[in-house]
Scaffold this motif. Structure first.
Motif, mmCIF file in Angstrom:
data_model
loop_
_atom_site.group_PDB
_atom_site.id
_atom_site.type_symbol
_atom_site.label_atom_id
_atom_site.label_comp_id
_atom_site.label_asym_id
_atom_site.label_seq_id
_atom_site.Cartn_x
_atom_site.Cartn_y
_atom_site.Cartn_z
ATOM 1 N N ASP A 91 0.832 -1.203 0.000
ATOM 2 C CA ASP A 91 0.000 0.000 0.000
ATOM 3 C C ASP A 91 0.866 1.253 0.000
ATOM 4 O O ASP A 91 2.102 1.175 -0.081
ATOM 5 C CB ASP A 91 -1.003 -0.022 1.158
ATOM 6 N N ARG A 92 0.250 2.403 0.073
ATOM 7 C CA ARG A 92 1.000 3.668 -0.021
ATOM 8 C C ARG A 92 1.933 3.892 1.165
ATOM 9 O O ARG A 92 2.860 4.691 1.079
ATOM 10 C CB ARG A 92 0.020 4.846 -0.166
ATOM 11 N N PHE A 137 0.657 -4.980 8.111
ATOM 12 C CA PHE A 137 0.226 -5.320 6.766
ATOM 13 C C PHE A 137 -1.204 -4.837 6.554
ATOM 14 O O PHE A 137 -1.927 -4.536 7.515
ATOM 15 C CB PHE A 137 0.338 -6.835 6.502
ATOM 16 N N LEU A 138 -1.604 -4.756 5.290
ATOM 17 C CA LEU A 138 -2.970 -4.377 4.921
ATOM 18 C C LEU A 138 -3.673 -5.613 4.380
ATOM 19 O O LEU A 138 -3.105 -6.352 3.566
ATOM 20 C CB LEU A 138 -2.945 -3.280 3.854
ATOM 21 N N LEU A 171 -1.732 -6.277 12.128
ATOM 22 C CA LEU A 171 -2.759 -5.826 11.184
ATOM 23 C C LEU A 171 -2.847 -4.307 11.215
ATOM 24 O O LEU A 171 -3.094 -3.710 12.265
ATOM 25 C CB LEU A 171 -4.120 -6.432 11.544
ATOM 26 N N GLY A 172 -2.603 -3.684 10.050
ATOM 27 C CA GLY A 172 -2.759 -2.243 9.972
ATOM 28 C C GLY A 172 -4.199 -1.863 9.724
ATOM 29 O O GLY A 172 -4.785 -1.006 10.397
ATOM 30 N N LYS A 173 -4.820 -2.546 8.756
ATOM 31 C CA LYS A 173 -6.207 -2.280 8.394
ATOM 32 C C LYS A 173 -6.719 -3.467 7.595
ATOM 33 O O LYS A 173 -5.961 -4.111 6.864
ATOM 34 C CB LYS A 173 -6.290 -0.999 7.545
ATOM 35 N N ALA A 174 -8.010 -3.767 7.747
ATOM 36 C CA ALA A 174 -8.658 -4.791 6.929
ATOM 37 C C ALA A 174 -9.821 -4.124 6.204
ATOM 38 O O ALA A 174 -10.794 -3.705 6.850
ATOM 39 C CB ALA A 174 -9.152 -5.946 7.788
ATOM 40 N N ARG A 199 -10.801 -3.770 16.680
ATOM 41 C CA ARG A 199 -12.097 -3.481 16.056
ATOM 42 C C ARG A 199 -12.028 -2.354 15.039
ATOM 43 O O ARG A 199 -12.606 -2.447 13.961
ATOM 44 C CB ARG A 199 -13.136 -3.149 17.128
ATOM 45 N N ASP A 200 -11.332 -1.284 15.401
ATOM 46 C CA ASP A 200 -11.271 -0.112 14.527
ATOM 47 C C ASP A 200 -10.524 -0.389 13.226
ATOM 48 O O ASP A 200 -10.605 0.402 12.280
ATOM 49 C CB ASP A 200 -10.578 1.062 15.238
ATOM 50 N N LYS A 201 -9.785 -1.493 13.174
ATOM 51 C CA LYS A 201 -8.988 -1.799 11.984
ATOM 52 C C LYS A 201 -9.820 -2.465 10.885
ATOM 53 O O LYS A 201 -9.370 -2.552 9.747
ATOM 54 C CB LYS A 201 -7.792 -2.677 12.372
#
Length: 247
Positions: A91-92, A137-138, A171-174, A199-201
């Motif tokens: 990702d960026r 990771f994304l 986990l950075g974001k899902a 949760r926020d991810k």
């Protein structure tokens, strides 16, 4: 909420305290690097005692789950053959991208022991791709075509608990995309098992905002082809890297 970004002097002091606390309980902790210690510390909101308990549990689990230091491919061959997880670009922010297809998972065919080993194999592979200077990771989770035959609450909870307990702050974001309405019924059962820092991810993306969201997160050259980008997907079973890099 666990903090991210660069560590200050106070945080490194707590990392040193954490190391002393864990090494007193498990000699194998000497092999754990400071960045890993920091992730466990952040996952427990900088509470040294709670982070130490979490890390001691992790070290015991790791020896039992991957006594050779990794999960052998032969142990997860059936899971790998389903191509339910693929590798993509970055990702960026430079985070490696993992793409999951829950509609390729069937609860009736699942062996829980192999599934758990597969989740460890998967997280080891994606974490080994994370470059120096980055820790996360994304994930892009494409839920298109998901139905009741794919619904496997026990497996979903097992995967999330492995991620939370043994791969904290990875986990950075899902990005949850192409989400059918019936999936949200399953999500309501899974949600209580997800800790507050995780949760926020999980970000549910409306179809109308999909391209805008993807382009904000990922350059076109790194975006998977099936989402309008130029990066071919590599099924996990075909993904090759340096053998057994450190997690």
């Amino acid at each position: 909420m666990a903090s991210g970004g660069a560590a200050g002097e106070g945080e490194w002091l707590k990392v040193a305290q954490l190391r002393a606390a864990v090494e007193a309980q498990d000699a194998h902790a000497r092999e754990v690097d400071n960045l890993t210690l920091r992730r466990f510390l952040r996952a427990r909101d900088h509470d040294v005692d709670k982070a130490a308990a979490m890390l001691v549990k992790f070290l015991k689990w790791r020896r039992e789950t991957a006594p050779e230091g990794f999960v052998p491919e032969a142990q997860v061959r059936r899971e790998l053959s389903q191509d339910k997880v693929c590798m993509s670009g970055v990702d960026r922010a430079g985070r490696p991208i993992l793409v999951a297809f829950p509609n390729r998972h069937y609860s009736a065919n699942r062996d829980m022991a192999e599934f758990k080993s597969f989740i460890v194999y998967l997280f080891d592979k994606i974490c080994a791709r994370i470059p120096r200077g980055q820790e996360k990771f994304l994930a892009i989770v494409d839920i298109k075509g998901w139905g009741y035959s794919n619904c496997d609450i026990r497996a979903y909870i097992a995967a999330i608990e492995i991620m939370q307990n043994y791969y904290p702050e990875r986990l950075g974001k899902a990005l949850m995309i192409h989400v059918p309405y019936i999936f949200m019924k399953a999500w309501k059962m899974i949600y209580p098992f997800i800790d507050n820092n995780t949760r926020d991810k999980f970000v549910f993306v409306d179809d109308k905002n999909l391209q805008e969201t993807l382009q904000r997160e990922v350059d076109e050259s790194q975006l998977p082809e099936f989402l309008g980008g130029k990066m071919p997907l590599v099924p996990l079973k075909d993904y090759v890297q340096q053998p057994h890099q450190a997690v």
